[in-house]
Scaffold this active site. Structure first.
Site, PDB file in Angstrom:
ATOM      1  N   CYS A 151      28.340  43.352  42.631  1.00 58.21           N
ATOM      2  CA  CYS A 151      29.294  42.316  43.009  1.00 58.21           C
ATOM      3  C   CYS A 151      28.592  41.372  43.983  1.00 58.21           C
ATOM      4  CB  CYS A 151      30.484  42.996  43.685  1.00 58.21           C
ATOM      5  SG  CYS A 151      31.690  41.868  44.382  1.00 58.21           S
TER       6      CYS A 151
ATOM      7  N   CYS B 278      28.766  35.373  39.765  1.00 59.12           N
ATOM      8  CA  CYS B 278      29.809  36.402  39.902  1.00 59.12           C
ATOM      9  C   CYS B 278      29.685  37.269  38.658  1.00 59.12           C
ATOM     10  CB  CYS B 278      31.185  35.739  39.979  1.00 59.12           C
ATOM     11  SG  CYS B 278      32.557  36.905  39.836  1.00 59.12           S
TER      12      CYS B 278
HETATM   13  N1  DGL Z   1      32.449  40.458  40.542  1.00 62.78           N
HETATM   14  C1  DGL Z   1      32.469  39.873  41.789  1.00 62.78           C
HETATM   15  C2  DGL Z   1      31.284  39.061  42.179  1.00 62.78           C
HETATM   16  O1  DGL Z   1      30.245  39.225  41.592  1.00 62.78           O
HETATM   17  C3  DGL Z   1      33.685  39.828  42.623  1.00 62.78           C
HETATM   18  C4  DGL Z   1      34.758  38.944  42.176  1.00 62.78           C
HETATM   19  C5  DGL Z   1      35.984  39.118  43.017  1.00 62.78           C
HETATM   20  O2  DGL Z   1      36.448  40.234  43.175  1.00 62.78           O
HETATM   21  O3  DGL Z   1      36.488  38.099  43.503  1.00 62.78           O
HETATM   22  O4  DGL Z   1      31.358  38.265  43.073  1.00 62.78           O
END
Ligand code: DGL
Length: 269
Positions: A75, A184
């Site tokens: 993430c 993301c």
């Molecule tokens: N998958 C996430 C990222 O890479 C987080 C997205 C989220 O929960 O807002 O930032």
């Protein structure tokens, strides 16, 4: 080479980290993997950094309790918020983070204009500012904050999320952009909606998986595993259904784990 059949632990706020799961599995098909999606608390994108750090710390603690030999914070938001903090708190386990691939983008761009699709927290982070200064200092970097897409994807609405993404791309100031960075992990599942012949689309999956492989080889901890296990703080049936759809294979072992945020105790339910 030694053998270590303990699993790799991969975590995210929800489904996004599954894009990293796929990349890791493709480069290391025999490694057992534990995946944790913090669905109950998704999205992380606009949450307070101290809240995100606390969640991630507890999830890492849980995964280590399940014998994880290496952790991937799959993430961008959680990585830029606290990767050093996680590493300090868990020095015995290698922790790999995921950040927008600005180094590659900086090398690749010819127009010197790069766009990043990301969450608000990632966009505002000093971690990202440092990456830009280091690897893309001579570029114009346009940040497109798309927090709403995460929510739509968490609901399993791929087409709805895709349409919203197309909207963001139309509204953004993307003239002359030749490299689009998916900053993301959720957005990797929306790649088909970013198609445009004038830019290359980059994500972090392959580079992260290579890094995981390197650490595993250097530490001689490669292993052979059972089927992957999925954990979620949300509803396990809904999670298994959407996650299975995203990774294109049936998820047989999915468990709900309630990790509370109001004490140091981890409650399994
Ligand atoms: N998958 C996430 C990222 O890479 C987080 C997205 C989220 O929960 O807002 O930032």
């Amino acid at each position: 080479m030694g053998t270590d059949n303990r699993p790799i632990g991969i975590l995210d706020s929800g489904f996004g980290g599954l894009s990293i799961f796929l990349a890791v599995r493709s480069q290391m098909p025999t490694e057992p993997i534990l995946y944790f999606g913090d669905s109950k608390f998704a999205p992380y994108g606009k949450k307070d950094p101290s809240f995100i750090k606390e969640r991630v710390e507890k999830i890492i603690n849980f995964l280590i309790g399940q014998e994880a030999k290496l952790i991937v914070v799959a993430c961008n938001t959680a990585t830029v918020t606290g990767i050093d903090y996680y590493r300090q708190n868990f020095p015995s386990v290698p922790i790999v983070g995921v950040v927008p691939v600005l180094k590659t983008a900086g090398k690749m761009t010819k127009s010197n204009k790069i766009a990043i699709l990301e969450t608000t927290t990632t966009a505002r982070s000093s971690y990202q500012t440092n990456l830009i200064n280091k690897f893309a200092a001579n570029c114009k970097v346009v940040s497109v904050a798309c927090d709403d897409l995460v929510v739509k994807l968490e609901n399993g609405d791929l087409e709805v999320a895709g349409k919203a993404l197309e909207n963001h791309l139309q509204k953004g100031n993307l003239k002359d952009v030749d490299v689009l960075v998916l900053g993301c992990t959720h957005f990797v599942f929306l790649r088909k909606f970013t198609q445009n012949s004038s830019w290359r689309v980059l994500d972090s999956g392959e580079a992260v998986a290579r890094q995981v492989k390197r650490i595993i080889e250097n530490n001689k901890i490669a292993g052979f595993g059972r089927e992957s296990i999925f954990f979620t703080s949300g509803d396990e049936k809904a999670f298994a259904k959407i996650a299975g759809f995203l990774i294109k294979s049936e998820i047989k072992n999915c468990q709900r784990v309630g990790i509370t945020n109001d004490s140091d105790k981890i409650h399994l339910s």
